[in-house]
Design a protein around this motif. Structure first.
Motif, short mmCIF file in Angstrom:
data_model
loop_
_atom_site.label_atom_id
_atom_site.label_comp_id
_atom_site.label_asym_id
_atom_site.label_seq_id
_atom_site.Cartn_x
_atom_site.Cartn_y
_atom_site.Cartn_z
N ARG A 1 16.81 -22.30 -31.89
CA ARG A 1 16.78 -23.54 -31.79
C ARG A 1 17.63 -24.01 -30.53
N TYR A 2 17.33 -25.08 -29.86
CA TYR A 2 17.72 -25.59 -28.52
C TYR A 2 18.99 -25.62 -28.45
N LEU A 3 19.87 -25.14 -27.21
CA LEU A 3 21.13 -25.27 -27.02
C LEU A 3 21.14 -26.32 -25.67
N GLY A 4 20.21 -26.18 -25.00
CA GLY A 4 20.19 -26.78 -23.77
C GLY A 4 18.88 -26.74 -22.83
N CYS A 5 18.97 -27.54 -21.84
CA CYS A 5 17.80 -27.50 -21.16
C CYS A 5 18.10 -28.13 -19.52
N ASN A 6 17.11 -28.19 -18.75
CA ASN A 6 17.59 -28.67 -17.41
C ASN A 6 16.74 -30.07 -17.10
N GLN A 7 16.81 -30.86 -16.14
CA GLN A 7 16.41 -32.02 -15.94
C GLN A 7 14.64 -31.94 -15.82
N ALA A 8 14.16 -30.77 -15.14
CA ALA A 8 12.96 -30.47 -15.24
C ALA A 8 12.18 -30.39 -16.47
N PHE A 9 12.82 -29.79 -17.31
CA PHE A 9 12.40 -29.50 -18.72
C PHE A 9 12.07 -31.04 -19.31
N LEU A 10 13.34 -31.79 -19.20
CA LEU A 10 12.92 -33.25 -19.89
C LEU A 10 12.11 -33.84 -19.40
N HIS A 11 11.88 -33.80 -18.13
CA HIS A 11 10.95 -34.82 -17.50
C HIS A 11 9.43 -34.27 -17.94
N TYR A 12 9.23 -32.85 -17.72
CA TYR A 12 7.92 -32.40 -18.29
C TYR A 12 7.46 -33.14 -19.75
N PHE A 13 8.20 -33.13 -20.58
CA PHE A 13 7.94 -33.79 -22.04
C PHE A 13 8.19 -35.27 -22.14
N GLY A 14 8.63 -35.92 -21.02
CA GLY A 14 8.76 -37.29 -21.15
C GLY A 14 10.15 -37.64 -21.95
N LEU A 15 11.07 -36.64 -21.91
CA LEU A 15 12.28 -37.01 -22.57
C LEU A 15 13.34 -37.61 -21.58
N THR A 16 14.32 -37.99 -22.16
CA THR A 16 15.57 -38.71 -21.24
C THR A 16 16.92 -38.00 -21.35
N GLU A 17 17.09 -37.61 -22.54
CA GLU A 17 18.58 -37.05 -22.89
C GLU A 17 18.40 -35.68 -23.55
N VAL A 18 19.17 -34.90 -23.45
CA VAL A 18 19.09 -33.46 -23.79
C VAL A 18 19.44 -33.45 -25.19
N GLU A 19 20.16 -34.46 -25.68
CA GLU A 19 20.29 -34.59 -27.28
C GLU A 19 19.30 -34.45 -28.03
N GLU A 20 18.04 -35.02 -27.37
CA GLU A 20 16.86 -35.25 -28.00
C GLU A 20 16.33 -34.05 -28.45
N ILE A 21 16.72 -32.57 -27.87
CA ILE A 21 16.10 -31.50 -28.30
C ILE A 21 17.23 -30.25 -28.96
N CYS A 22 18.60 -30.90 -28.82
CA CYS A 22 19.63 -30.10 -29.20
C CYS A 22 19.53 -29.72 -30.94
N GLY A 23 19.60 -28.48 -31.23
CA GLY A 23 19.60 -27.96 -32.48
C GLY A 23 18.09 -28.15 -33.14
N LYS A 24 17.24 -28.28 -32.31
CA LYS A 24 15.71 -28.49 -32.93
C LYS A 24 14.98 -27.37 -32.53
N ALA A 25 14.24 -26.95 -33.29
CA ALA A 25 13.03 -25.72 -32.95
C ALA A 25 11.65 -26.37 -32.42
N ASP A 26 11.11 -25.62 -32.05
CA ASP A 26 9.92 -25.81 -31.42
C ASP A 26 8.84 -26.63 -32.40
N GLN A 27 8.80 -26.14 -33.79
CA GLN A 27 7.90 -26.89 -34.60
C GLN A 27 8.47 -28.12 -35.09
N GLU A 28 9.48 -28.72 -34.45
CA GLU A 28 10.00 -30.07 -34.94
C GLU A 28 9.33 -30.83 -33.69
N PHE A 29 8.56 -30.37 -32.75
CA PHE A 29 8.12 -31.54 -31.70
C PHE A 29 6.48 -31.23 -31.89
N ASP A 30 5.74 -32.29 -31.05
CA ASP A 30 4.46 -32.44 -31.01
C ASP A 30 3.94 -31.39 -29.92
#
Length: 302
Positions: free
Chosen positions: A45-74
């Protein structure tokens, strides 16, 4: 960007101002990097990422991925092989070097290469640190040919071949992780009369305008395809059970706003039917169920 920060960061043992800690420098280095950097715990499960990671998937906040696994995203329809690779890293410390995979980001299939290594604390693996870079443009000619093979030339949506490939991936994801998905079957009411009355160029423009509405409504979270004639589908993994219903309502509204095509007054209507994979557990039956419901809805609107 971290979900949780260390309470007592270490300081540089150099001539630099001691206020500049190694954690501050590391955070800035990670944010400056063009690589998409991420880190996970031992449960993947994700603990963090950088801005490039967020931008790549069209996300804005790191909280959108925190505590989630890859299978919870499209974005990643993780195969059994991919999960096994990360499990081997987290269990046995086997690092991942230049692992190539396909990923779905911002409404497009992309090619990436991934590197990951285990994070140790007192000789125990507690998580992993990784990065990936996009290699879609490498081998541009091959990518171009693949795009042609999976894209409908008239509307720019995915074609039937891409539909078959995508639904097979979703079916595999359901079998492994029980992530359900829905299909919305879309048909243009009375499409034949547009061709017969005004010609095929007019009918082609009708298809393009409807496809534009479908693309706009689908956004980055679903997959839209033209599977033949005036038939379209939207496929979406059901983490939000209301997505397909909302898409259906928005499509009716979007098409109703089309008043003219090639300077001729035009009133378009769509017939739609939806089905959920867990109803039937078979991709062909899923399409048949949605088609039948579309036909029933078309009869009701007459």
């Amino acid at each position: 960007m971290r979900c949780q920060k260390n309470e007592q960061p270490g300081e540089l043992k150099t001539g630099l101002d001691p206020v500049i800690s190694d954690e501050i420098l590391l955070d800035n280095l990670i944010e400056m990097a063009d690589l998409c950097i991420f880190w996970k715990n031992k449960q993947r499960r994700y603990l963090g990422c950088n801005q490039a990671f967020l931008h790549y998937f069209g996300l804005t906040e790191v909280e959108e991925i925190c505590g989630k696994a890859d299978q919870e995203f499209d974005w990643r329809l993780g195969s059994g092989e991919e999960i096994a690779v990360e499990n081997a890293l987290l269990t046995d410390g086997i690092a991942v070097h230049n692992y190539k995979k396909s990923i779905y980001a911002k409404g497009q299939w992309r090619k990436i290469v991934v590197n990951e290594k285990p994070i140790y604390v007192e000789d125990e693996i507690v998580g992993l640190l990784g990065y990936f870079k996009d290699i879609t443009q490498e081998g541009r000619e091959q990518h171009y040919l693949e795009t042609l093979a999976y894209t409908d030339s008239l509307t720019g949506l995915y074609n039937r071949r891409a539909f078959v490939r995508t639904i097979a991936r979703y079916e595999d994801e359901y079998e492994r992780n029980r992530i359900d998905f829905s299909l919305l079957f879309i048909d243009i009411n009375g499409f034949k009369k547009y061709n017969d009355t005004y010609g095929h160029s007019y009918g082609d423009e009708v298809l393009r305008r409807v496809a534009a509405c479908i693309r706009r409504v689908t956004g980055y979270t679903g997959v839209a395809c033209r599977i033949g004639g005036d038939e379209f589908v939207i496929i979406h993994q059901d983490r939000n059970q209301n997505y397909i219903k909302d898409a259906e309502n928005k499509l009716h509204q979007a098409v109703a706003e089309i008043e003219f095509i090639q300077k001729r007054p035009c009133k378009l209507e769509l017939a739609m039917g939806r089905a959920v994979y867990s109803e039937v557990n078979d991709r062909e039956e899923l399409l048949r169920f949605a088609d039948q419901r579309m036909y029933l809805n078309k009869q009701k609107r007459r």
